[in-house]
Write an enzyme that holds these catalytic residues in place. Structure first.
Site, PDB file in Angstrom:
ATOM      1  N   VAL A  97       0.802  -1.177   0.089  1.00 29.04           N
ATOM      2  CA  VAL A  97      -0.102   0.251   0.044  1.00 29.04           C
ATOM      3  C   VAL A  97       0.777   1.231  -0.111  1.00 29.04           C
ATOM      4  CG1 VAL A  97      -1.838   1.194   1.212  1.00 29.04           C
ATOM      5  CG2 VAL A  97      -1.785  -1.214   1.160  1.00 29.04           C
TER       6      VAL A  97
ATOM      7  N   PRO B 141      10.623  -0.151   9.020  1.00 32.21           N
ATOM      8  CA  PRO B 141      11.603  -1.059   9.271  1.00 32.21           C
ATOM      9  C   PRO B 141      11.780  -1.698   7.868  1.00 32.21           C
ATOM     10  CG  PRO B 141       9.811  -2.012  10.499  1.00 32.21           C
ATOM     11  CD  PRO B 141       9.437  -0.413   9.865  1.00 32.21           C
TER      12      PRO B 141
ATOM     13  N   ASP C 181      -6.784   2.105   4.622  1.00 31.48           N
ATOM     14  CA  ASP C 181      -7.832   1.238   5.375  1.00 31.48           C
ATOM     15  C   ASP C 181      -8.593   1.710   6.497  1.00 31.48           C
ATOM     16  OD1 ASP C 181      -7.175  -0.578   3.118  1.00 31.48           O
ATOM     17  OD2 ASP C 181      -5.640  -1.506   4.300  1.00 31.48           O
TER      18      ASP C 181
END
Lengths: 302, 302
Positions: B34, B54, B134
């Site tokens: 995304v 990360p 989302d």
């Protein structure tokens, strides 16, 4: 790292967004035709709008002030000039009774260029998104030419090549939007809402399964069939016999035969109104004419 | 006030915008697919993006970090957790080395819901526009399904009915965009730029005349002809013999006959690729077949 190739970045675009203004506060400086166009979009997005402009207002603005008191407030004076036209240049836009920080978004649509720039600077400094009509460099965002069909919104942007071309392209696109798209969006939207009630949450595995199931279900239905999802019974079957049983059902599986008949009807109707109907008919007539002419000519030669 | 009737306000829309990100600073929290989709749109809009995630990064993100050092910076750690995973909940998003106020826009695309919400709250408090992947209720704005053809950008929004329907409608629209629209936008854009150099300024009467002349000129040209404006000679003629003489010239007036021939060629070509070509051909064949069958049947009856 895999050996993919990635497309070159084509710069020069804007970031197209659907901004949420439901119950947000918007300052609209100006009372003419451009302000009126802005107000229409703002009210459709559910914003509460404060218009600051000396009268008389453009007639549709005046109408909205009179008929939408919950959403539109008119303050009858020049913005930034609470003391009248004698306000000093450096005090422009330091409108203490209406500071830009009271608002979530600011629009100016006035001919007074120094005031426009002052309002823009004040909004920028306070990080309030701002649009200055007709002065692209002063804007955080542009408008594009738009089409709306109920829940469907389409925007065409040409990144400054000119509003007229955007309007021409918009009109081509508006003609291409299928007639049944509103019903399809309403049907799928209702299904999605009920599925979220049944399987709430964001993030986790359930949310991923939910998104996957919605995509697979949409893939199994034609756009022209999706309007059938507006029926609570159809949605109930989809959820009970599909979602709950970890399977995906098509319109055909559901036996929405009445809907299927309607769909056929609507397809015939949309074909007759489509750009392929008349070419087909004219092609048919032309073909028949040419063939007939050949036969008649052949008959005469005999 | 005149006796107009005004359309009812259809609420429930979003405000569709083209946001300008040229040389703006954007924070992108997350390093998955995304985030990769967000990065593509951000780079096309000319933003400078700081990715905080990360490792390992999704491969296209890693590619952009490696190949676009001027535009993309990767900080390899979790946002809001400079002290590692033990950062206390109340310190989430209080990332002192990377405060949201250092950025013009913030995106999160991570599965860590509490962190998403913390970043969102921090951005909201600082009035920095924020999008949380989302989690629609946490967003200042949504994305829609998009098409880009060079300078043309089109966005389709269904105000939350679901991204899949938006993609289906987007594909229908993408098919309907005329092939020559990129050339048209480039041509008109170049003309507009040169006209602004010739007659600069905003606001006043000259600006109004300039806008009027651009609209009238666009009205006098077909979309398929506008590509001819990419030629400096054509633009020079339009400005010298049109704008300077207070008149509007069409493609025909300009005698851009080579362009006109090309236009006819491109119209034939675009007809053959259009949705009306095959229906015409099939209609022709069907018409010929039916007529032939009738003649043959009639001949046999004789």
């Amino acid at each position: 790292m895999s050996e993919h190739t990635y497309p070159e970045i084509q710069r020069g675009a804007s970031l197209l967004l659907a901004w949420r203004l439901q119950d947000k506060k918007v300052l609209l400086v100006g009372g003419g035709t451009v302000a009126a166009s802005r107000l229409g979009f703002l009210l459709e997005a559910g914003a509460h709008v404060t218009i600051v402009a000396p009268g008389p207002l453009e007639s549709s603005l005046a109408h909205r002030v009179a008929t939408e008191p919950e959403y539109v407030t008119w303050i009858e004076r020049s913005y930034g000039r609470p003391d009248g036209p004698d306000t000093k240049a450096e005090d422009l836009a330091k409108d203490k009774t209406l500071p830009v920080t009271d608002f979530d978004m600011v629009f100016t649509a006035i001919d007074d260029n120094p005031l426009s720039r002052a309002v823009c600077d004040a909004a920028r400094a306070a990080r309030v998104p701002v649009n200055v009509a007709d002065v692209p460099p002063e804007c955080d965002f542009y408008f594009g030419a738009q089409v709306r069909r109920g829940p469907l919104q389409v925007m065409v942007s040409t990144s400054g090549a000119g509003p007229k071309v955007a309007v021409i392209v918009r009109d081509v696109i508006a003609d291409a939007i299928p007639a049944d798209v509103e019903d399809a969006i309403a049907g799928v939207g209702a299904l999605r809402t009920e599925l979220r009630e049944r399987a709430p949450g964001v993030g986790g595995a359930l949310s991923k399964r939910r998104m996957r199931w919605m995509i697979d279900t949409c893939d199994a239905w034609k756009l022209s069939e999706m309007g059938a999802m507006k029926s609570p019974e159809v949605r109930h079957k989809l959820l009970e016999d599909g979602w709950e049983k970890h399977t995906v059902l098509s319109a055909h599986d559901l036996g929405v035969s009445k809907a299927e008949l309607e769909v056929v009807g609507s397809q015939i109707s949309s074909f007759m109104h489509s750009k392929t109907f008349w070419p087909s008919v004219l092609g048919f007539v032309a073909g028949a004419a040419v063939a007939s002419a050949s036969f008649i000519a052949a008959a005469r030669r005999k």
